[in-house]
Enzyme design. Structure first.
Site, PDB file in Angstrom:
ATOM      1  N   ASP A 160       0.842  -1.201   0.000  1.00  0.00           N
ATOM      2  CA  ASP A 160       0.000   0.000   0.000  1.00  0.00           C
ATOM      3  C   ASP A 160       0.881   1.256   0.000  1.00  0.00           C
ATOM      4  O   ASP A 160       0.599   2.233  -0.695  1.00  0.00           O
ATOM      5  CB  ASP A 160      -0.905  -0.005   1.237  1.00  0.00           C
ATOM      6  CG  ASP A 160      -1.643  -1.330   1.376  1.00  0.00           C
ATOM      7  OD1 ASP A 160      -2.541  -1.583   0.566  1.00  0.00           O
ATOM      8  OD2 ASP A 160      -1.286  -2.125   2.268  1.00  0.00           O
ATOM      9  N   HIS A 188      -4.784  -3.390   6.197  1.00  0.00           N
ATOM     10  CA  HIS A 188      -4.544  -3.664   4.768  1.00  0.00           C
ATOM     11  C   HIS A 188      -5.900  -4.046   4.152  1.00  0.00           C
ATOM     12  O   HIS A 188      -6.188  -5.216   3.913  1.00  0.00           O
ATOM     13  CB  HIS A 188      -3.528  -4.785   4.577  1.00  0.00           C
ATOM     14  CG  HIS A 188      -3.407  -5.202   3.128  1.00  0.00           C
ATOM     15  ND1 HIS A 188      -2.885  -4.382   2.169  1.00  0.00           N
ATOM     16  CD2 HIS A 188      -3.774  -6.330   2.487  1.00  0.00           C
ATOM     17  CE1 HIS A 188      -2.933  -4.991   0.993  1.00  0.00           C
ATOM     18  NE2 HIS A 188      -3.474  -6.181   1.161  1.00  0.00           N
TER      19      HIS A 188
END
Ligand code: NAD
Ligand code: LMR
Length: 336
Positions: A160, A188
């Site tokens: 990410d 996440h």
């Protein structure tokens, strides 16, 4: 004299990410060009042949750093003497399954693996959960790994983080290497909060550079809210839609970067990783939450003392609420 070899255990090694990861580890991308490695590949019985095939190919590469490779479906064998455990294998979401079903299925994977790590791994073992839901899988493994300090466990949000760098670099027309101090907060999942409020590009605040490029402060805020944040938080789903399956090479690259920086130290500011909270930034203790982190080579530590604006605090709180709900669902299953 050669440095002592590091034993790296990879679960789900016969899968897609495993295949993208093994060769880079053996080539020295993760632990450096002077560190020999022993690889232990753990699979379920149905995945053993694929892992054995990868082992044959590893031999055919004649990597100078690769001491040996062992393929097994027995966690006790796979984690014996492990210095690094990369928990990639997990149960994918099946048709008709909801999130609670997925959590239950993975509790049955990560709980026993955490216990096997505690029983068989080296005293200095460090564990990274990649398989989804990664943060809660790390929590399950850490809880089951009695006697292994909680700060040895992390979950992958480096992908990410790197996605955020990629989007900013493209918007600002710079190399990602010019960017510093971006943060991924939270889970996440699509509730994560990608935050540029402390980020700089060549020493200039990213928000100012965006304002200059996009025609003013309001345009910069609109781009961050309407393009950047949803794009980064939704990138996993976008990749699944476009490729037809979830990210592989970029995920493996993020695993390499996460462990490399943890083991060899961060330089040029911080990165992001999900660690077991000790209450930093008001995140409930014990949740595995993504934070800004640095390492001096001895493990990741949360960068503390940052002034979070109201928007970041709200974004973090929303993602932490999801992490708490996942923890509560797993607690209700008796898996913690
Ligand atoms: P894959 O299905 O190709 O491979 C998974 C492998 O795990 C399979 O070979 C399977 O046999 C094995 N496996 C399943 N249960 C196991 C167990 N109990 N022990 C050992 N091995 C087991 O999937 P993939 O593309 O390699 O992705 C793996 C995981 O990584 C998925 O959960 C995916 O959602 C996740 N992922 C995470 C991130 C992240 O940034 N955290 C990014 C991409 C993918
Ligand atoms: C990703 O971020 O690419 C993956 O975690 C998505 C997924 O659900 O496998």
């Amino acid at each position: 004299m050669d440095a002592a070899p590091v034993t790296v255990t990879i679960t789900g090694a016969g899968g897609q990410i495993g295949y993208a990861l093994l060769f880079r580890i053996a080539a020295g991308d993760m632990l450096g060009p002077h560190r020999p490695v022993r690889l232990r590949l753990l699979e379920i019985p149905q995945g053993v042949r694929a892992a054995e095939g990868a082992a044959l190919e590893l031999q055919d590469c004649a990597f100078g750093l690769l001491r040996d490779v062992e393929v097994t479906d027995d966690p006790a064998v796979a984690f014996a003497g492990a210095n690094r455990a990369l928990l990639v294998g997990s149960r994918p979401r099946a048709a008709g399954q909801d999130r609670a079903d997925l959590l239950a299925a993975n509790a049955g994977v990560f709980g026993p693996q955490g216990a096997a790590i505690a029983a068989h791994a080296a005293a200095d073992v460090r564990v990274l959960a990649v398989g989804n839901p990664a943060n809660t899988n790390a929590l399950i493994a850490a809880t089951a790994a009695e006697g292994v300090p909680a700060d040895r466990f992390s979950a992958l949000t480096r992908l990410d983080h790197d996605r955020a760098l990629g989007q900013l670099a493209s918007a600002l027309d710079v190399s990602p290497s010019h960017l510093r101090d971006v943060t991924i907060w939270g889970n996440h999942s699509n509730t994560q909060f990608p935050d540029v409020s402390h980020a700089t590009v060549d020493g200039v605040p990213v928000v100012d550079a965006l304002a200059q490029r996009l025609g003013g402060a309001d345009a910069a805020v609109a781009w961050l809210d309407n393009v950047f944040i949803p794009r980064v938080a939704g990138r996993g789903a976008e990749i699944i839609e476009v490729r037809g399956s979830s990210s592989v090479a970029s995920a493996a690259n993020a695993v390499i970067a996460h462990v490399r920086d943890e083991a060899r130290g961060t330089h040029d500011g911080w990165t992001s990783a999900a660690l077991v909270s000790r209450g930093e930034y008001g995140v409930a203790e014990g949740l595995v939450c993504s934070f800004p982190v640095t390492s001096d080579g001895s493990g990741y530590r949360v960068v503390e003392g940052l002034d979070l604006g109201e928007r970041v605090r709200a974004g973090l709180a929303a993602s932490v609420a999801e992490l708490a709900a996942e923890r509560d669902a797993v607690l209700a299953l008796g898996a913690l």
